[in-house]
Design a protein around this motif. Structure first.
Motif, PDB file in Angstrom:
ATOM      1  N   LEU A 132      54.543  41.293  49.177  1.00 55.96           N
ATOM      2  CA  LEU A 132      55.688  41.864  48.469  1.00 55.96           C
ATOM      3  C   LEU A 132      55.165  42.856  47.442  1.00 55.96           C
ATOM      4  N   GLY A 133      55.599  44.116  47.537  1.00 50.34           N
ATOM      5  CA  GLY A 133      55.237  45.107  46.543  1.00 50.34           C
ATOM      6  C   GLY A 133      56.163  45.013  45.346  1.00 50.34           C
ATOM      7  N   LEU A 134      55.617  45.131  44.135  1.00 53.02           N
ATOM      8  CA  LEU A 134      56.404  45.054  42.906  1.00 53.02           C
ATOM      9  C   LEU A 134      56.034  46.225  42.002  1.00 53.02           C
ATOM     10  N   TYR A 135      57.054  46.830  41.384  1.00 49.42           N
ATOM     11  CA  TYR A 135      56.859  47.971  40.488  1.00 49.42           C
ATOM     12  C   TYR A 135      57.570  47.688  39.178  1.00 49.42           C
ATOM     13  N   PHE A 136      56.789  47.596  38.097  1.00 47.16           N
ATOM     14  CA  PHE A 136      57.321  47.433  36.742  1.00 47.16           C
ATOM     15  C   PHE A 136      57.251  48.775  36.047  1.00 47.16           C
ATOM     16  N   VAL A 137      58.376  49.204  35.437  1.00 49.15           N
ATOM     17  CA  VAL A 137      58.387  50.465  34.703  1.00 49.15           C
ATOM     18  C   VAL A 137      59.119  50.273  33.391  1.00 49.15           C
ATOM     19  N   CYS A 138      58.658  50.895  32.313  1.00 51.29           N
ATOM     20  CA  CYS A 138      59.273  50.721  31.000  1.00 51.29           C
ATOM     21  C   CYS A 138      59.369  52.059  30.280  1.00 51.29           C
ATOM     22  N   THR A 139      60.241  52.104  29.265  1.00 50.42           N
ATOM     23  CA  THR A 139      60.323  53.229  28.339  1.00 50.42           C
ATOM     24  C   THR A 139      60.401  52.671  26.924  1.00 50.42           C
ATOM     25  N   ASN A 140      60.187  53.542  25.950  1.00 51.93           N
ATOM     26  CA  ASN A 140      60.221  53.189  24.519  1.00 51.93           C
ATOM     27  C   ASN A 140      59.096  52.256  24.102  1.00 51.93           C
ATOM     28  N   ASN A 141      58.081  52.151  24.933  1.00 53.81           N
ATOM     29  CA  ASN A 141      56.907  51.347  24.612  1.00 53.81           C
ATOM     30  C   ASN A 141      55.803  51.774  25.575  1.00 53.81           C
ATOM     31  N   ASN A 142      54.610  51.249  25.385  1.00 55.84           N
ATOM     32  CA  ASN A 142      53.504  51.530  26.293  1.00 55.84           C
ATOM     33  C   ASN A 142      53.033  50.251  26.959  1.00 55.84           C
ATOM     34  N   ALA A 143      53.009  50.257  28.289  1.00 54.29           N
ATOM     35  CA  ALA A 143      52.424  49.133  29.016  1.00 54.29           C
ATOM     36  C   ALA A 143      50.907  49.156  28.842  1.00 54.29           C
ATOM     37  N   THR A 144      50.282  48.002  29.002  1.00 54.62           N
ATOM     38  CA  THR A 144      48.825  47.928  28.871  1.00 54.62           C
ATOM     39  C   THR A 144      48.195  47.589  30.218  1.00 54.62           C
ATOM     40  N   PHE A 145      46.935  48.014  30.371  1.00 57.77           N
ATOM     41  CA  PHE A 145      46.248  47.892  31.650  1.00 57.77           C
ATOM     42  C   PHE A 145      44.803  47.455  31.443  1.00 57.77           C
ATOM     43  N   THR A 146      44.257  46.859  32.500  1.00 56.98           N
ATOM     44  CA  THR A 146      42.839  46.536  32.576  1.00 56.98           C
ATOM     45  C   THR A 146      42.198  47.479  33.588  1.00 56.98           C
ATOM     46  N   ARG A 147      41.028  47.962  33.299  1.00 62.87           N
ATOM     47  CA  ARG A 147      40.361  48.865  34.236  1.00 62.87           C
ATOM     48  C   ARG A 147      39.898  48.101  35.485  1.00 62.87           C
ATOM     49  N   GLY A 148      40.131  48.704  36.633  1.00 63.55           N
ATOM     50  CA  GLY A 148      39.730  48.099  37.894  1.00 63.55           C
ATOM     51  C   GLY A 148      40.862  47.324  38.555  1.00 63.55           C
ATOM     52  N   ASN A 149      40.596  46.797  39.732  1.00 63.18           N
ATOM     53  CA  ASN A 149      41.564  45.977  40.458  1.00 63.18           C
ATOM     54  C   ASN A 149      41.392  44.531  40.004  1.00 63.18           C
ATOM     55  N   VAL A 150      42.111  44.166  38.957  1.00 60.00           N
ATOM     56  CA  VAL A 150      41.990  42.833  38.363  1.00 60.00           C
ATOM     57  C   VAL A 150      43.304  42.101  38.587  1.00 60.00           C
ATOM     58  N   GLY A 151      43.449  41.468  39.727  1.00 62.89           N
ATOM     59  CA  GLY A 151      44.676  40.767  40.060  1.00 62.89           C
ATOM     60  C   GLY A 151      44.590  39.289  39.742  1.00 62.89           C
ATOM     61  N   ILE A 152      45.661  38.563  40.048  1.00 64.18           N
ATOM     62  CA  ILE A 152      45.691  37.109  39.908  1.00 64.18           C
ATOM     63  C   ILE A 152      44.983  36.495  41.110  1.00 64.18           C
ATOM     64  N   LYS A 153      44.079  35.570  40.843  1.00 62.81           N
ATOM     65  CA  LYS A 153      43.415  34.812  41.894  1.00 62.81           C
ATOM     66  C   LYS A 153      43.733  33.337  41.668  1.00 62.81           C
ATOM     67  N   ASP A 154      44.684  32.819  42.435  1.00 65.97           N
ATOM     68  CA  ASP A 154      45.186  31.466  42.229  1.00 65.97           C
ATOM     69  C   ASP A 154      45.337  30.801  43.596  1.00 65.97           C
ATOM     70  N   ALA A 155      45.268  29.474  43.616  1.00 67.85           N
ATOM     71  CA  ALA A 155      45.411  28.761  44.884  1.00 67.85           C
ATOM     72  C   ALA A 155      46.783  28.975  45.513  1.00 67.85           C
ATOM     73  N   LYS A 156      47.788  29.298  44.678  1.00 65.29           N
ATOM     74  CA  LYS A 156      49.149  29.433  45.191  1.00 65.29           C
ATOM     75  C   LYS A 156      49.574  30.871  45.434  1.00 65.29           C
ATOM     76  N   LEU A 157      48.911  31.825  44.775  1.00 59.93           N
ATOM     77  CA  LEU A 157      49.250  33.230  45.013  1.00 59.93           C
ATOM     78  C   LEU A 157      48.115  34.125  44.559  1.00 59.93           C
ATOM     79  N   ASN A 158      48.101  35.320  45.124  1.00 61.90           N
ATOM     80  CA  ASN A 158      47.165  36.355  44.709  1.00 61.90           C
ATOM     81  C   ASN A 158      47.935  37.643  44.477  1.00 61.90           C
ATOM     82  N   THR A 159      47.480  38.444  43.536  1.00 65.49           N
ATOM     83  CA  THR A 159      48.016  39.786  43.375  1.00 65.49           C
ATOM     84  C   THR A 159      46.854  40.770  43.431  1.00 65.49           C
ATOM     85  N   SER A 160      47.129  41.957  43.901  1.00 61.83           N
ATOM     86  CA  SER A 160      46.132  43.013  43.911  1.00 61.83           C
ATOM     87  C   SER A 160      46.787  44.293  43.445  1.00 61.83           C
TER      88      SER A 160
END
Length: 216
Positions: A132-160
């Protein structure tokens, strides 16, 4: 469910109809995050549209209940969330196939010095093993990011991920392919549904005199 309201005359009499229900069993809701450690913000001005796209792949069938994104500031923030079946990759610059599932205005809560913007995703169903692709977008603030492909690695789900989007669907600046949105997901998984569907008789009372059904 049975007939819709438009198909019947609801004036003056009670209407008998049938609603069909199915039971479901699930564990308590769970959370997982990608560390929530940020190294960069989306852009300088906070008045533009900015955010990030990521792919979610649950191990089993999952109900996606909510999400938290770490923001730069604890100020009133407008946000929107889109999803698409399949990966977001190749659709960073196009709204085709994306469906808006959440939007609103909220102020991040400060927790241990972190400005956390949390919002509900309504328990949407995500099929196990599917992307499932997900897109979060915001205004009036700045989202924060980590450099690189740092997704969730969990036994129940993964994100990339690994892509920040500046401007709505990259209309205002482009795609930064080495940044991952700081994110936490709230979910229920696995869960099982009963194979049986049970009919439940319902009674719909007549509409009050002078009222109308208006489609919007």
């Amino acid at each position: 469910m049975g007939d819709t309201m438009e198909s019947k005359n609801y004036r003056g009499v009670n209407i008998l109809d049938t609603m069909y229900v199915r039971s479901m069993r699930a564990p308590d809701a769970d959370t997982a995050d990608n560390g929530m450690v940020w190294t960069v913000i989306g852009s300088g001005p906070s008045t533009d549209d900015e955010g990030g796209m990521l792919d979610i792949v649950p191990t089993d069938n999952m109900l996606l209940n909510g999400m938290t994104v770490r923001m730069q500031n604890a100020v009133s923030t407008d946000y929107t969330v889109y999803i698409r079946q399949g990966s977001y990759k190749g659709f960073e610059r196009s709204s085709a196939g994306w469906t808006k599932v959440a939007s609103g205005t909220a102020t991040p809560v400060v927790v241990n010095g972190n400005n956390l913007l949390s919002f509900d995703l309504g328990g949407m169903f995500v099929e196990g093993g599917k992307t499932l692709g997900l897109y979060f977008v915001c205004t009036n603030n700045n989202a924060t990011f980590t450099r690189g492909n740092v997704g969730i690695k969990d036994a129940k789900l993964n994100t990339s991920s690994g892509e920040a989007i500046i401007g709505l669907f990259a209309s205002g600046g482009g795609v930064y392919t080495t940044w991952t949105l700081t994110h936490e997901l709230r979910f229920t998984s696995p869960f099982c549904e009963s194979n049986s569907i049970v009919p439940v008789p319902i009674k719909i009372k007549p509409m009050p005199t002078g009222s109308e059904i208006v489609k919007s």
